[in-house]
Write an enzyme that holds these catalytic residues in place. Structure first.
Site, PDB file in Angstrom:
ATOM      1  N   GLY B 163      -7.498   1.473  10.287  1.00  0.00           N
ATOM      2  CA  GLY B 163      -7.328   2.864   9.393  1.00  0.00           C
ATOM      3  C   GLY B 163      -6.164   2.704   7.856  1.00  0.00           C
ATOM      4  O   GLY B 163      -5.689   1.349   7.808  1.00  0.00           O
ATOM      5  N   CYS B 164      -5.740   3.430   7.431  1.00  0.00           N
ATOM      6  CA  CYS B 164      -4.869   2.631   6.521  1.00  0.00           C
ATOM      7  C   CYS B 164      -3.819   2.905   6.724  1.00  0.00           C
ATOM      8  O   CYS B 164      -2.915   1.273   6.558  1.00  0.00           O
ATOM      9  CB  CYS B 164      -5.324   3.564   5.836  1.00  0.00           C
ATOM     10  SG  CYS B 164      -5.331   5.347   5.894  1.00  0.00           S
TER      11      CYS B 164
END
Lengths: 368, 368, 368, 368
Positions: B163-164
């Site tokens: 995920g970012c």
């Protein structure tokens, strides 16, 4: 376009308060004009600017066309002499040079810069790089946060109007610190604050250009920001438990720049003590601010956004305890130019002159 | 406009890797196309969209005119069968349904959603609201953070692309956690993260409208964000000192929405232990990342801005210790769509196919 | 937070006008609330929304916290029956279905959609894709542009509130077209118009997302925009020289989308006739609008920006004749949600009820 | 972070072209660096700045970290002597002072300012307020619009790189003006142009501040813009029918400022002659630009947005004839810093050195 009949300031009504604004070309200055031009109890008698003397204010700020025929004048004593109150929307160091003559002539002073914020002149000199020229007036002056100092403000001759960040932090923590039992661990305090670009003022600097600040995000002044000692001073002062006073020197304050014009958002992190964990904090905040016209305690779990106060003098607070742990997360939003500057200054003026505190401040936030 | 002669993908070069992209109409999907359309070792063989099948991709995204004549197709097995690798830029839950057939046929899978991120299926079900359909493949899959799992990625059939937010946090803390002696107090960890709006995807939701998200700032998901367990899992895994593993469950993670398109900024606060205070952290970070092509440890005291990585696969880190206290402030920036999503996926693909890790990722950040 | 004492609407003052707003969740609806919640002669008696019935309006729009305790209700006859005026801030086609019952019961109607704008029902059907359900009421209705139709508005039961673009164009050309001698060549008329994104409404559409509309610029509806026939109708109607009526069918109107929330800018290009060249146009405009409270003719050569009217009901006009040629360039700015929608509707309401035309509309533009 | 192995410029490859950039701290300067740092046939040998001499370029522009170890130097002859080509990204008037010495020493010059754009020195002096110091070199220089002057550029020593607005207008009209029969009425030409804020440069001016330019829209320079004579000169030069040459003096050009960083949008209005009405214009444009690598004629009816060319050297054109009338509306988009400045300069350099015209310019537009 005719002049709107409800622009009362055009008549030099003898019952109105004559106000002066020194430094009318910056954002806090023109924001004062925006608010005062509609204020029913006020006449703007003088608006000064060294660089723009002689220019109509509505030629520089066409948003004011039809609302005023004021011209900028030089900042000299004569212009300000017949004012009952003068706002300084100037760089730091200007107000303290002019304050004595004004107050001795019976004119009240509200400084939106930092000259009358820090009571410790050594701290002032350290952070602002100049000696304080009137420590006696500084000692007399009142820190203009009405939710804390209302009575003192009403009696004051000189107001140090709070900084924008310190307003959010102090009002975000006030109900916790006023309690007899320590509810929080001061050493754990971390303030991750975010401001719109107008907070940096109307200065021709490359870093503030649209092409630099738009579509980007950054922290700044991580090594130390001038609002840090003001926050520490304010938090110490509001503590009832004097044994914790020193520890706010350890608070952490990291400001960030947001690509928006107005708006300030402080995310405050602090550890709760056992007493804090045992307290209904939502209720504590709601009760504390129940009678405050401009402080809004939102329902538990709310997620305030800065646009909900755009253009208004309101400050909104929401409390969170992620996973019901011991960390309290306090979200605070305000418009940095209103409750964080000019609106709070008008609120102070209303108090100083015995006017209703909300007079002239009934602006509905602009959304969207 | 002629097709640029350097668009190698138009020739079905037999030496090139055939790639498929499932879900090409979202921001991570079209970002994969942006990167892969110029990648010298890749041919985009399939690009799927249920809703846009038959549409030319450059009709939907005119930025790609002259670069590709691809059309969207339905997501069916035939389209993907001759691909050597398939990227899933889809909602959560799609990749795990198609992964088995693909890998059994020798096609590698890189999932940009969350299906292969959380090793604990109970955690996955709790946060994503669906059972995991292939726990055996999940167990086999590799978390695609090259700076930690490079060797495993090279050998993997299935990659869970990080995920970012977790990418910024893990790379921001990795050098600290790998040490034998505990340098930080895990329980003190607070992550105040800020993301551009593209992080929310290309979804028609009112809260993401320009008129809602522009010129404003807010926190969101304060009660709990899906990236929280992913961060905790990642931080536990990188610790050499196993006695501290549990405590990352207490970390605090508060994401905020910034009015900018791309960009992610994480401000990480953590208390240093005595060992941490005694360590030259700047040097520690610089050495750890000296050979990493995409992780940039900036000079001490730097203030990174998100635009410094706009469009590129770089992630920049700056360390601060305000007032030389025990609180370490780690600033991390990345482009959420590149190092935070599609760029990292391409980096993983390069590793999986024995290509130079930076191939196709030499995009210079767009500034201003 | 206490309810501000100047929020008069909380008392159901018998002297106040009960107003209803149908469709309170869109931008024009909530903008009506922003203006009316402070209007001293008005009580908002009903605010309807099919989807949000039962929700407090300040739960949906926290900017209104402390200002109202209204809840959305369903749009049914009972709710609106005791209103003296009902605003329709709805999609096209809603007002015409409810108008008859309302006006027959003595309730005035102000429609902010298009149901009562185009007098030619064939044109209405062509552009809005539905038959007109009450041509008799349409014939009776008045086009709500006070600067042209003030007397008719005062006597009207039904107002078709003008579109945002047509307001700028009509007020930008009115002084020219009222003259006996033709001052301009109608066939030469080109309107290059630009609107902020809020003009598209609060609709969950991908093209209106922040990530799509920010940091970009485009034209739209070049083939034909619904405001085209409204502009043509309005320009014809204001001509004293009836021989030119038809030719406005040839006008060119190209709207563009600007990455800003509010604001509308029309650049109008038109060739002057000999009579036009011989006329002091600046003086003509200034005289025509001398008594208009909301139309500001700026000094010759001025360059208005949209922010100079942000949040206010003002519209500003500046005239240019590049190189003293025969082409007149008329620059017009307004806030599309105020003078272009809700503000003009309130102005119309004031006229219909014999109130001062500017009542409740004394909002100072928000700058910066 | 290691230096990426594909950064060829670090090796002073003897086969590479040594380039110098004078004025590397402005937006066109740093944009040249962005493009040239990855250009496979180029080595940046000198980058000058009077104010920043000695500073590493990546200290000022962290987006370039890991890509170059260049330092700014003073702009003196020695630095530039061993360059084969020098780009001037300077204020107007600098290039013409240094050009003679450079070209006499065999160094080619590409000026991104206006010194070599206007062939009429009287016009230059009128618009730029300074005499031209080398009319002979001006006469020799070539206007660097490859789509018109490709052959001349290949042979040139000095290039006057076109202005941003003139590039859009000339390429938007070129196919029409090259025809034997006049297809348009030159006197009717109106250009309504819109630019992102970076077009104004990296100058510390109040009007360019984020707080001034964001969330607003305005026209500027309506009385006359320096690009007006350049546009007129260019349009005259491309006409095959010499009888119409003078009339472009009557063209109207109104530029506007858009709250976006990059991007330029020109809406061009022009009346078609009978011959123009009889011509298949879409086909005419498509054929004219079929072999042009950077000019994209979009399908009839397309609505280009500026983000579709963000960061790339492409320019897109769409043709419209509203209501099939005699008015042609030409929509043109480009990135003002790329095709409107630095990208076009690199394209010119490629031509001058016999390189593939697209070399180093294969940047995919950044979307979103």
């Amino acid at each position: 376009m005719s002049i709107s009949p409800d622009q009362h300031h055009h008549s030099k009504d003898s019952q109105k308060i004559n106000v002066g604004i020194v430094g009318g070309t910056g954002y806090t200055g023109v924001e004062l004009v925006r608010l005062l031009v509609r204020h029913p109890a006020v006449h703007i008698a003088a608006l000064t600017s060294r660089t723009e003397a002689g220019t109509r204010v509505d030629a520089m700020f066409p948003s004011l066309r039809g609302l005023t025929d004021l011209k900028f004048t030089n900042n000299d004593a004569n212009e300000l002499a017949n004012c009952q109150v003068v706002f300084f929307a100037t760089p730091h160091g200007v107000a303290m040079k002019q304050a004595r003559e004004l107050v001795e002539n019976g004119t009240k002073v509200i400084d939106l810069a930092a000259d009358f914020r820090l009571q410790d002149t050594a701290e002032f000199e350290k952070w602002y790089g100049m000696p304080h020229s009137c420590p006696d007036l500084l000692a007399e002056s009142v820190y203009g946060l009405p939710e804390i100092n209302r009575a003192k403000i009403q009696a004051a001759r000189i107001i140090g109007n709070p900084g924008c960040y310190p307003t959010t932090v102090q009002l975000g923590l006030l109900p916790l610190l006023e309690q007899q039992a320590p509810l929080i661990d001061p050493a754990s305090l971390i303030i991750d604050a975010k401001s719109g670009v107008s907070g940096a003022g109307r200065k021709a600097e490359v870093s503030l250009l649209f092409s630099e600040a738009s579509d980007s995000f950054k922290a700044y002044a991580v090594k130390g920001h001038r609002h840090h000692p003001e926050i520490a001073q304010g938090l110490k002062a509001m503590q009832s438990d004097t044994t914790h006073h020193q520890v706010f020197d350890k608070l952490t304050f990291v400001p960030h720049l947001v690509p928006m014009i107005r708006g300030m958002f402080s995310t405050i992190y602090v550890r709760l003590t056992e007493a804090g964990l045992a307290t209904d904090l939502q209720s504590l905040f709601e009760k504390r601010y129940a009678d405050e016209p401009f402080v809004d305690v939102m329902p538990a779990g709310s997620l305030p956004d800065t646009r909900s106060v755009r253009g208004s003098n309101h400050l909104r607070i929401a409390l969170h305890r992620p996973n019901n742990g011991d960390l309290l997360v306090i979200l605070v939003v305000q418009d940095n130019l209103v409750k964080g500057a000019a609106g709070q200054a008008v609120q102070n003026m209303n108090l100083m002159f015995g006017l209703p505190e909300t007079l002239g401040l009934d602006v509905v936030p602009l959304m969207p």
